[in-house]
Design a protein around this motif. Structure first.
Motif, PDB file in Angstrom:
ATOM      1  N   ALA A 121       9.354  -0.308   4.196  1.00  0.00           N
ATOM      2  CA  ALA A 121       9.372  -1.194   3.031  1.00  0.00           C
ATOM      3  C   ALA A 121       7.981  -1.312   2.414  1.00  0.00           C
ATOM      4  O   ALA A 121       7.823  -1.219   1.186  1.00  0.00           O
ATOM      5  N   VAL A 122       6.966  -1.481   3.222  1.00  0.00           N
ATOM      6  CA  VAL A 122       5.596  -1.627   2.740  1.00  0.00           C
ATOM      7  C   VAL A 122       5.104  -0.324   2.114  1.00  0.00           C
ATOM      8  O   VAL A 122       4.556  -0.314   1.003  1.00  0.00           O
ATOM      9  N   ALA A 123       5.311   0.788   2.795  1.00  0.00           N
ATOM     10  CA  ALA A 123       4.832   2.078   2.295  1.00  0.00           C
ATOM     11  C   ALA A 123       5.521   2.470   0.986  1.00  0.00           C
ATOM     12  O   ALA A 123       4.873   2.966   0.058  1.00  0.00           O
ATOM     13  N   GLU A 124       6.805   2.250   0.901  1.00  0.00           N
ATOM     14  CA  GLU A 124       7.560   2.689  -0.273  1.00  0.00           C
ATOM     15  C   GLU A 124       7.374   1.784  -1.491  1.00  0.00           C
ATOM     16  O   GLU A 124       7.525   2.238  -2.617  1.00  0.00           O
ATOM     17  N   THR A 125       7.074   0.500  -1.272  1.00  0.00           N
ATOM     18  CA  THR A 125       6.900  -0.430  -2.396  1.00  0.00           C
ATOM     19  C   THR A 125       5.455  -0.544  -2.860  1.00  0.00           C
ATOM     20  O   THR A 125       5.197  -0.928  -4.002  1.00  0.00           O
ATOM     21  N   GLY A 126       4.496  -0.263  -1.965  1.00  0.00           N
ATOM     22  CA  GLY A 126       3.090  -0.498  -2.293  1.00  0.00           C
ATOM     23  C   GLY A 126       2.745  -1.972  -2.289  1.00  0.00           C
ATOM     24  O   GLY A 126       1.756  -2.394  -2.885  1.00  0.00           O
ATOM     25  N   MET A 127       3.569  -2.763  -1.608  1.00  0.00           N
ATOM     26  CA  MET A 127       3.379  -4.212  -1.553  1.00  0.00           C
ATOM     27  C   MET A 127       3.176  -4.647  -0.108  1.00  0.00           C
ATOM     28  O   MET A 127       3.464  -3.900   0.818  1.00  0.00           O
ATOM     29  N   GLU A 128       2.698  -5.869   0.071  1.00  0.00           N
ATOM     30  CA  GLU A 128       2.479  -6.408   1.404  1.00  0.00           C
ATOM     31  C   GLU A 128       3.764  -7.019   1.950  1.00  0.00           C
ATOM     32  O   GLU A 128       4.526  -7.645   1.207  1.00  0.00           O
ATOM     33  N   TYR A 129       3.963  -6.858   3.254  1.00  0.00           N
ATOM     34  CA  TYR A 129       5.115  -7.476   3.905  1.00  0.00           C
ATOM     35  C   TYR A 129       4.983  -8.988   3.770  1.00  0.00           C
ATOM     36  O   TYR A 129       3.920  -9.550   3.963  1.00  0.00           O
ATOM     37  N   GLY A 130       6.065  -9.636   3.413  1.00  0.00           N
ATOM     38  CA  GLY A 130       6.037 -11.073   3.186  1.00  0.00           C
ATOM     39  C   GLY A 130       5.758 -11.415   1.732  1.00  0.00           C
ATOM     40  O   GLY A 130       5.786 -12.578   1.351  1.00  0.00           O
TER      41      GLY A 130
END
Length: 187
Positions: A121-130
């Protein structure tokens, strides 16, 4: 820095229009806001600065006097059919649970659907978890919005980072690229 704006709910130390707070947002979120076809929707998004240690929904709502019923969670799902995996995002109110095994699986035509691994999820979105948000997700992903989220006058979602959140009209989420509003996505 632009002037403070009054968010529709909550008690935040700082609230600004998200387009004026680009330095505080994850890069995919900034790109999405700046290039959103629905310009009036992009201009309606408010960024609220918050403590990253209080990013989890329950702690956040308590700390900032934000109504739980206006908080929405963006969940990344991996749907599998044959050897193929499709990543999708689902947005549901924090007071409900995403129906991954029935509604999501069936809608995506998958044999199996489950929450995507955090690293994926983090790698594919470029966003931080949470802090994963529906604003700025990969354009090829299905974005499933529960009808109750779209019907809310305003919802609180992540900003792409654990620090800060976005507040925007629920109907605006249905205008994001790839978005589909679905009745019964959550229970």
């Amino acid at each position: 820095m632009s002037d403070h704006v009054n968010p529709p709910f909550g008690n935040f130390p700082l609230a600004r229009l998200a387009l004026d707070a680009c330095a505080e947002l994850a890069a995919p979120v900034v790109d999405a806001l700046k290039n959103w076809d629905a310009r009036e929707a992009a201009r309606s998004v408010v960024y609220v600065d918050t403590d990253p240690e209080k990013a989890d929904t329950a702690a956040f709502c308590e700390a900032y006097d934000a109504p739980l019923e206006f908080s929405a969670n963006c969940v990344v799902v991996a749907a599998k059919r044959g050897g193929e995996v499709t990543l999708a995002a689902c947005v549901v109110l924090a007071t409900t649970r995403l129906d991954v095994n029935q509604a999501v699986r069936k809608h995506l035509g998958a044999r199996k659907a489950s929450f995507a691994p955090m690293d994926t999820a983090v790698a594919e979105t470029g966003m931080e978890y949470g802090g994963i948000t529906p604003v700025g997700l990969p354009g090829s992903w299905p974005l499933l919005i529960d009808a109750a989220v779209a019907a809310a006058p305003h919802v609180l979602v992540g900003s792409g980072r654990r620090r800060g959140k976005l507040i925007l009209p629920g109907a605006a989420l249905g205008r994001l690229p790839g978005a589909e509003v679905i009745e019964g996505l959550a229970g």
